[in-house]
Design a protein around this motif. Structure first.
Motif, PDB file in Angstrom:
ATOM      1  N   UNK A  38       0.837  -1.197   0.000  1.00  0.00           N
ATOM      2  CA  UNK A  38       0.000   0.000   0.000  1.00  0.00           C
ATOM      3  C   UNK A  38       0.870   1.244   0.000  1.00  0.00           C
ATOM      4  N   UNK A  39       0.241   2.353  -0.340  1.00  0.00           N
ATOM      5  CA  UNK A  39       0.950   3.630  -0.410  1.00  0.00           C
ATOM      6  C   UNK A  39       0.461   4.547   0.701  1.00  0.00           C
ATOM      7  N   UNK A  40       1.359   5.334   1.256  1.00  0.00           N
ATOM      8  CA  UNK A  40       1.008   6.218   2.363  1.00  0.00           C
ATOM      9  C   UNK A  40       0.265   7.459   1.909  1.00  0.00           C
ATOM     10  N   UNK A  41       0.164   7.664   0.607  1.00  0.00           N
ATOM     11  CA  UNK A  41      -0.537   8.831   0.088  1.00  0.00           C
ATOM     12  C   UNK A  41      -1.908   8.455  -0.481  1.00  0.00           C
ATOM     13  N   UNK A  42      -2.442   7.288  -0.058  1.00  0.00           N
ATOM     14  CA  UNK A  42      -3.765   6.865  -0.474  1.00  0.00           C
ATOM     15  C   UNK A  42      -4.523   6.351   0.747  1.00  0.00           C
ATOM     16  N   UNK A  43      -5.735   6.836   0.919  1.00  0.00           N
ATOM     17  CA  UNK A  43      -6.551   6.382   2.028  1.00  0.00           C
ATOM     18  C   UNK A  43      -6.815   4.893   1.887  1.00  0.00           C
ATOM     19  N   UNK A  44      -6.603   4.149   2.966  1.00  0.00           N
ATOM     20  CA  UNK A  44      -6.707   2.695   2.913  1.00  0.00           C
ATOM     21  C   UNK A  44      -7.327   2.223   4.224  1.00  0.00           C
ATOM     22  N   UNK A  45      -8.470   1.537   4.125  1.00  0.00           N
ATOM     23  CA  UNK A  45      -9.167   1.064   5.326  1.00  0.00           C
ATOM     24  C   UNK A  45      -8.322   0.080   6.122  1.00  0.00           C
ATOM     25  N   UNK A  46      -7.362  -0.565   5.455  1.00  0.00           N
ATOM     26  CA  UNK A  46      -6.516  -1.540   6.150  1.00  0.00           C
ATOM     27  C   UNK A  46      -5.588  -0.876   7.162  1.00  0.00           C
ATOM     28  N   UNK A  47      -5.446   0.455   7.101  1.00  0.00           N
ATOM     29  CA  UNK A  47      -4.562   1.171   8.018  1.00  0.00           C
ATOM     30  C   UNK A  47      -5.239   1.492   9.347  1.00  0.00           C
ATOM     31  N   UNK A  48      -6.533   1.249   9.453  1.00  0.00           N
ATOM     32  CA  UNK A  48      -7.286   1.667  10.640  1.00  0.00           C
ATOM     33  C   UNK A  48      -7.309   0.562  11.694  1.00  0.00           C
ATOM     34  N   UNK A  49      -7.639   0.965  12.925  1.00  0.00           N
ATOM     35  CA  UNK A  49      -7.845  -0.004  13.992  1.00  0.00           C
ATOM     36  C   UNK A  49      -6.604  -0.364  14.789  1.00  0.00           C
ATOM     37  N   UNK A  50      -5.522   0.392  14.657  1.00  0.00           N
ATOM     38  CA  UNK A  50      -4.280   0.075  15.356  1.00  0.00           C
ATOM     39  C   UNK A  50      -4.071   1.025  16.534  1.00  0.00           C
ATOM     40  N   UNK A  51      -3.401   0.498  17.561  1.00  0.00           N
ATOM     41  CA  UNK A  51      -3.061   1.329  18.714  1.00  0.00           C
ATOM     42  C   UNK A  51      -1.978   2.334  18.356  1.00  0.00           C
ATOM     43  N   UNK A  52      -1.047   1.916  17.489  1.00  0.00           N
ATOM     44  CA  UNK A  52       0.076   2.790  17.155  1.00  0.00           C
ATOM     45  C   UNK A  52       0.504   2.575  15.715  1.00  0.00           C
ATOM     46  N   UNK A  53       0.991   3.652  15.114  1.00  0.00           N
ATOM     47  CA  UNK A  53       1.597   3.591  13.774  1.00  0.00           C
ATOM     48  C   UNK A  53       3.013   4.126  13.881  1.00  0.00           C
ATOM     49  N   UNK A  54       3.930   3.436  13.232  1.00  0.00           N
ATOM     50  CA  UNK A  54       5.312   3.895  13.190  1.00  0.00           C
ATOM     51  C   UNK A  54       5.663   4.298  11.760  1.00  0.00           C
TER      52      UNK A  54
END
Length: 462
Positions: free
Chosen positions: A342-358
């Motif tokens: 995935x790309x960090x410049x595209x909204x992606x539902x798979x990025x949600x639901x985490x306690x932390x992002x690094x």
């Protein structure tokens, strides 16, 4: 059909320079299927709107050819379709190509824009509309129209009034509209041949390769013609591979060689893991995970219940998987890990639901004009409780003996920030998206130039 583009960039009348259409004039352009008219309902320094009115002549479309009633009576004169894409390419050709003779500095400048399409067919519904535009960073507002206001029981139509809001260069907006309007309509009014592949790739340059719906976009844009679709997707895959992974690996090795004398990579990993544990984060997503340095540390630690690595490079993910396999971890530990492209410049539902992002040594690889999108993807849409961002401190570069003066640590770095620049950016982002931020030095601090790596720890204020 109507397309309006509004900006509040100051002075807003600079929109006229970008479009090469003077706000004080109403202009008309003959097209093979009708007339295009350009006018400005409002034009002042605070707000400016340019409107494209497309007047399609259905009789002109079929003149000289055998035709049936359906070709005369249809929705083509009233909705946004491939006719509008052709009009954009012809009457806004200079803006679409990203050229501006009088104010060239504006071409790559992200400006606040709102595009409104009065009647847009969305064959696939509002969900598909959002799948196309939201990953590009747009805020989408859609109003569905009833089949007949007089008979509400007939239900809703496939037509919407749509507003697309974003801050980006105007040329990018026009490219997105040029490609995605016929995709939503799922039709084209002209013969589709091999030259359409070139148009798709040209106008999709810089965003289509990484778009999560690129297969659907390609298929619909090419009218579901299998041969053309296969050819276009193959070329897009080649472009993806041209993201030169072998070169990136070499550059990464160069950067590691520069930092190796002070064991900076290990110090970075230790600092990030310690901060994650202090935050109580059990589910962690590493955005821009590259070849999995942080992932290997996290997956071995039973404190973390879910570990996800994301990278745009498929080859980097393959290398990360190979290195993880060599750890010979028990299956129960490996089941806590997943790798996704995935790309960090595209909204992606798979990025949600985490306690932390690094986001470890990643932001310096991003083009600054794309930062606004990256910030929204991470802090607005994914919105983890904790975000950890590390980036080089350019002030410290003078202390690296193997690094020539004035050179960045990695050939793919678009920039490297001073401590003040990083803190200014981080504080602005935190304030805008409801986070608090604190800063930590990584590596031994030099009294003159600071530490080699700087880290920002963002905490969401609920």
């Amino acid at each position: 059909m109507l397309l309006s583009i509004t900006t509040t960039y100051y002075p807003a009348t600079d929109l006229g320079y970008l479009l090469h259409k003077h706000p004080d004039r109403c202009q008309s352009f003959p097209l093979s299927f009708g007339q295009a008219h350009i006018f400005y309902p409002e034009a002042n320094e605070q707000r400016c709107t340019a409107t494209l009115l497309l007047d399609i002549d259905p009789v002109k479309l079929v003149r000289g050819r055998s035709a049936n009633l359906e070709q005369y009576v249809n929705d083509r004169p009233y909705v946004a379709s491939s006719f509008l894409s052709v009009a954009i390419a012809q009457v806004f050709s200079t803006a679409l190509a990203g050229r501006c003779k009088d104010k060239p500095e504006l071409v790559q400048t992200p400006v606040p824009l709102v595009a409104k399409l009065s009647v847009l067919p969305c064959r696939g519904g509002e969900g598909f509309l959002r799948q196309l535009f939201e990953p590009l960073g747009y805020t989408v507002t859609a109003q569905n129209h009833a089949l007949d206001e007089t008979f509400p029981d007939w239900g809703q139509s496939q037509y919407y009034t749509v507003e697309l809001q974003h801050t980006l260069p105007l040329a990018e907006l026009l490219s997105h509209l040029y490609v995605l309007i016929p995709v939503l309509d799922d039709d084209k009014h002209y013969w589709v041949g091999d030259e359409e592949i070139e148009k798709l790739l040209r106008h999709g340059e810089g965003w289509l390769t990484e778009h999560p719906a690129r297969e659907a976009i390609t298929r619909r844009y090419l009218k579901r013609l299998h041969r053309l679709t296969r050819t276009a997707l193959a070329q897009l895959a080649e472009e993806d591979e041209l993201d030169p992974d072998s070169t990136q690996e070499n550059h990464a090795e160069e950067e590691a060689a520069v930092e190796k004398p002070i064991s900076l990579n290990q110090q970075r990993l230790n600092a990030v893991v310690t901060t994650l544990k202090e935050s109580g984060a059990k589910r962690v997503i590493d955005l821009g995970c590259a070849q999995g340095n942080l992932l290997r540390t996290l997956v071995k630690d039973s404190f973390f219940e879910q570990v996800t690595g994301v990278d745009v490079s498929y080859r980097s993910l393959e290398v990360a998987q190979e290195r993880l396999d060599r750890l010979h971890l028990p299956r129960t530990q490996l089941e806590r890990l997943q790798l996704i492209q995935g790309a960090l410049t595209y909204q992606d539902k798979r990025f949600t639901g985490y306690d932390a992002a690094t986001v470890i040594e990643v932001i310096e690889h991003l083009d600054l004009p794309r930062f606004a999108v990256f910030e929204r993807v991470l802090f607005e849409f994914a919105q983890p409780k904790t975000v950890i961002v590390t980036t080089p401190n350019i002030e410290y570069n003078v202390r690296f003996e193997k690094l020539p003066a004035g050179k960045l640590r990695h050939r793919d770095h678009r920039f490297e920030w001073t401590r003040q620049e990083f803190q200014t950016w981080a504080k602005q982002v935190a304030e805008r998206f409801g986070y608090a931020v604190k800063f930590q030095a990584i590596g031994e601090e030099d009294p003159e130039v600071g530490s080699p790596t700087q880290m920002g720890v963002f905490s969401h204020q609920i």
